[in-house]
Design a protein around this motif. Structure first.
Motif, PDB file in Angstrom:
ATOM      1  N   TRP A 113       5.842  -8.943   5.006  1.00 52.26           N
ATOM      2  CA  TRP A 113       5.357  -8.415   3.911  1.00 52.26           C
ATOM      3  C   TRP A 113       6.444  -8.776   2.723  1.00 52.26           C
ATOM      4  CZ3 TRP A 113       8.173  -5.320   0.449  1.00 52.26           C
ATOM      5  CH2 TRP A 113       7.588  -4.820  -0.663  1.00 52.26           C
ATOM      6  N   CYS A 154       4.863 -11.763   0.994  1.00 49.08           N
ATOM      7  CA  CYS A 154       3.532 -11.493   0.360  1.00 49.08           C
ATOM      8  C   CYS A 154       4.107 -11.140  -0.929  1.00 49.08           C
ATOM      9  CB  CYS A 154       2.748 -10.587   1.363  1.00 49.08           C
ATOM     10  SG  CYS A 154       2.196 -11.108   2.757  1.00 49.08           S
ATOM     11  N   CYS A 155       4.805 -10.235  -0.990  1.00 46.98           N
ATOM     12  CA  CYS A 155       5.273  -9.138  -2.007  1.00 46.98           C
ATOM     13  C   CYS A 155       5.788 -10.242  -3.141  1.00 46.98           C
ATOM     14  CB  CYS A 155       6.452  -8.202  -1.993  1.00 46.98           C
ATOM     15  SG  CYS A 155       6.742  -7.288  -3.166  1.00 46.98           S
ATOM     16  N   GLY A 195       4.403  -2.121  -3.680  1.00 49.58           N
ATOM     17  CA  GLY A 195       2.979  -2.045  -2.693  1.00 49.58           C
ATOM     18  C   GLY A 195       2.082  -2.479  -3.145  1.00 49.58           C
ATOM     19  N   GLY A 214       2.490  -6.610  -2.621  1.00 46.03           N
ATOM     20  CA  GLY A 214       2.274  -7.263  -1.262  1.00 46.03           C
ATOM     21  C   GLY A 214       1.131  -7.199  -0.658  1.00 46.03           C
ATOM     22  N   ASN A 215       0.167  -6.743  -1.191  1.00 47.69           N
ATOM     23  CA  ASN A 215      -1.285  -6.794  -0.996  1.00 47.69           C
ATOM     24  C   ASN A 215      -2.067  -7.678  -1.822  1.00 47.69           C
ATOM     25  OD1 ASN A 215      -4.149  -5.612  -1.459  1.00 47.69           O
ATOM     26  ND2 ASN A 215      -3.832  -6.066   0.743  1.00 47.69           N
ATOM     27  N   ASP A 268      -0.963  -9.935   3.812  1.00 50.42           N
ATOM     28  CA  ASP A 268      -0.392  -8.790   4.546  1.00 50.42           C
ATOM     29  C   ASP A 268      -0.912  -8.687   5.824  1.00 50.42           C
ATOM     30  OD1 ASP A 268      -2.184  -8.087   2.555  1.00 50.42           O
ATOM     31  OD2 ASP A 268      -1.411  -5.994   2.892  1.00 50.42           O
ATOM     32  N   HIS A 270      -4.174  -2.035   6.331  1.00 53.08           N
ATOM     33  CA  HIS A 270      -2.826  -2.923   6.301  1.00 53.08           C
ATOM     34  C   HIS A 270      -1.722  -2.117   6.261  1.00 53.08           C
ATOM     35  CE1 HIS A 270      -4.996  -6.383   4.444  1.00 53.08           C
ATOM     36  NE2 HIS A 270      -5.964  -5.561   4.371  1.00 53.08           N
ATOM     37  N   SER A 277       1.827  -2.991   4.389  1.00 47.74           N
ATOM     38  CA  SER A 277       2.063  -3.169   2.720  1.00 47.74           C
ATOM     39  C   SER A 277       2.011  -1.571   2.150  1.00 47.74           C
ATOM     40  CB  SER A 277       0.648  -3.854   2.230  1.00 47.74           C
ATOM     41  OG  SER A 277      -0.418  -3.189   2.446  1.00 47.74           O
ATOM     42  N   CYS A 286      -5.516  -3.827  -4.543  1.00 49.98           N
ATOM     43  CA  CYS A 286      -4.044  -3.645  -4.335  1.00 49.98           C
ATOM     44  C   CYS A 286      -3.570  -2.401  -4.622  1.00 49.98           C
ATOM     45  CB  CYS A 286      -3.397  -4.765  -4.667  1.00 49.98           C
ATOM     46  SG  CYS A 286      -3.127  -4.919  -6.605  1.00 49.98           S
ATOM     47  N   HIS A 299      -2.683   0.282  -1.921  1.00 47.92           N
ATOM     48  CA  HIS A 299      -1.448   0.220  -1.235  1.00 47.92           C
ATOM     49  C   HIS A 299      -0.202   0.659  -2.090  1.00 47.92           C
ATOM     50  CE1 HIS A 299      -3.420  -2.868   1.434  1.00 47.92           C
ATOM     51  NE2 HIS A 299      -4.444  -2.892   0.392  1.00 47.92           N
TER      52      HIS A 299
END
Length: 459
Positions: free
Chosen positions: A36, A39-40, A84, A87-88, A93, A102, A105, A202, A205
């Motif tokens: 994660w 990804c973030c 959050g 991260g998506n 993620d 997910h 995330s 996103c 999330h």
């Protein structure tokens, strides 16, 4: 076990100790945290995340927790929201197949923001991650696939339970406070599948993470809520029925679900990963040439068709992530489905668009979704020859796993444009021994501003 489902889940969260969790589960948790974080860091480079950070700067925010890779801090609520979402945003993620969503995330940004704010340890984060993961996934087991079929996105609608559990554990809420917090969190449950294929998806999330923390902070101050928002007549069943409360409670505290986590090698919706793996394998056949392809027929799971058919004519790189036609065309032509491939420029390439038009998709109701949505590709060449290849389990699924070295390589690739090489390696080392790490020190390594546009959020 209590017949009140919410009370039973609340007691589990409030009473969970680090030693109650089998050690192998923490191995999965560390992989998910590192995944994660990569990804973030990558997501913060996108214009949408910059815009969200600018909104926070305009509004003002207390410096509780780090906005990852922005060289800034914000309130614990704002940090969970922005991190959050970031991260998506790129759809890299992890996922859980029974949740159809997910978990990391939502749960990781929640746990890191609260732990940094309160000066807690990586050991605390790991235990809170397990609490949040179990709460979120068990709600998925109770409500899927009906919730998804109704058009709700489980990451938002059920993610509030994961965030609430993680935050409540770190804030040391007792069982009664957790009951109230779950009720307040459920009041904020949201997330619509209509947003799929857009960059605003996103927000599900980030808002789930933010909502879970807010619910705990309010409950901690004595605010009351419903006695059983999970099992109550007008509780979660108003989103979708049935709510199989027995699945929330089954094995609670003795059986954990982290081993079913699915990690993403490709920067696209998980529903197309099996097809992408098949495309890349076909591409490696001796004598292969994209120009020889007459057509590609894809037979896949019904949910994969539901998720990707509406983006048959993708216009942007983000839409291509949710398009079977364009994800496969890009994979065939570029030989990869990495992040850089899903760009507006690549999608506009006449060769990509021409190949996408020769890809045809159909649903196979007999295909089973266990770890992934299977796909079978039939490649017909201009000379009339055909090759058929089916993939049931793409790389990254539990029976075809990505190991720690794979996760570290993915983190390096995603973080390289933003973080210094020394910081990248230190973050990987920190997460590998997260139990012994000070969260504030870890977040400091991740706070590097990408450029002058990433300024501190005004207090």
């Amino acid at each position: 076990m209590s017949s009140n489902t919410t009370a039973a889940l609340a007691a589990f969260v409030a009473n969970l100790r680090h030693e109650d969790v089998p050690q192998d589960q923490y191995g999965y948790a560390r992989k998910s945290v590192l995944d994660w974080l990569g990804c973030c860091v990558a997501g913060t480079r996108e214009a949408e995340v910059r815009a969200l950070g600018d909104v926070m700067a305009d509004m003002g925010s207390a410096p509780h927790a780090t906005l990852i890779a922005r060289g800034a801090m914000a309130s614990v609520l704002d940090a969970a929201l922005l991190n959050g979402a970031a991260g998506n945003l790129l759809d890299l993620d992890d996922v859980h197949p029974q949740l159809i969503g997910h978990p990391s995330s939502v749960v990781v940004p929640t746990a890191l923001a609260v732990a940094e704010w309160k000066g807690l340890s990586g050991r605390d984060v790991l235990t809170a991650y397990v609490a949040g993961y179990e709460a979120m996934v068990r709600m998925g087991l109770a409500m899927e696939p009906e919730l998804y079929d109704r058009g709700w996105h489980a990451t938002g609608a059920l993610g509030v339970f994961g965030a609430c559990a993680a935050a409540g554990h770190l804030l040391r809420l007792d069982a009664a406070q957790m009951v109230a917090a779950f009720g307040i969190a459920a009041a904020q449950a949201a997330g619509l599948r209509e947003l799929f294929g857009t960059s605003s998806k996103c927000i599900h999330h980030g808002k789930a993470a933010m909502a879970g923390i807010l619910a705990c902070l309010w409950a901690q101050r004595g605010t009351q809520s419903a006695a059983d928002v999970i099992g109550g007549r007008f509780g979660m069943r108003t989103l979708s029925e049935p709510v199989r409360t027995e699945r929330v409670l089954d094995g609670l505290g003795t059986r954990f679900h982290l081993a079913q986590t699915c990690y993403k090698r490709h920067a696209a919706c998980g529903s197309v990963h099996a097809a992408i793996d098949a495309a890349l394998a076909l591409r490696e056949r001796p004598g292969f040439s994209v120009d020889d392809i007459e057509r590609i027929d894809v037979r896949t799971h019904t949910l994969s068709v539901s998720l990707t058919a509406h983006n048959e004519q993708a216009r942007t790189g983000y839409e291509a992530k949710y398009s079977m036609h364009y994800a496969l065309a890009l994979a065939f032509i570029e030989g990869s489905a990495e992040l850089a491939v899903f760009s507006d420029v690549h999608v506009a390439d006449p060769r990509v668009r021409a190949l996408a038009a020769r890809i045809h998709m159909s649903a196979d109701p007999d295909m089973q979704y266990v770890e992934a949505m299977p796909s079978e590709l039939t490649m017909t060449l201009r000379d009339g020859s055909r090759t058929v290849l089916r993939v049931d389990t793409p790389k990254g699924r539990p029976s075809n796993p990505m190991d720690w070295s794979d996760m570290a390589a993915k983190f390096r690739q995603l973080a390289a444009p933003t973080l210094e090489p020394s910081a990248i390696e230190q973050v990987i080392e920190d997460v590998a021994r997260l139990e012994d790490v000070d969260v504030r020190a870890l977040m400091q390594r991740l706070s590097t501003a990408e450029d002058a546009a990433a300024q501190a959020v005004a207090a």
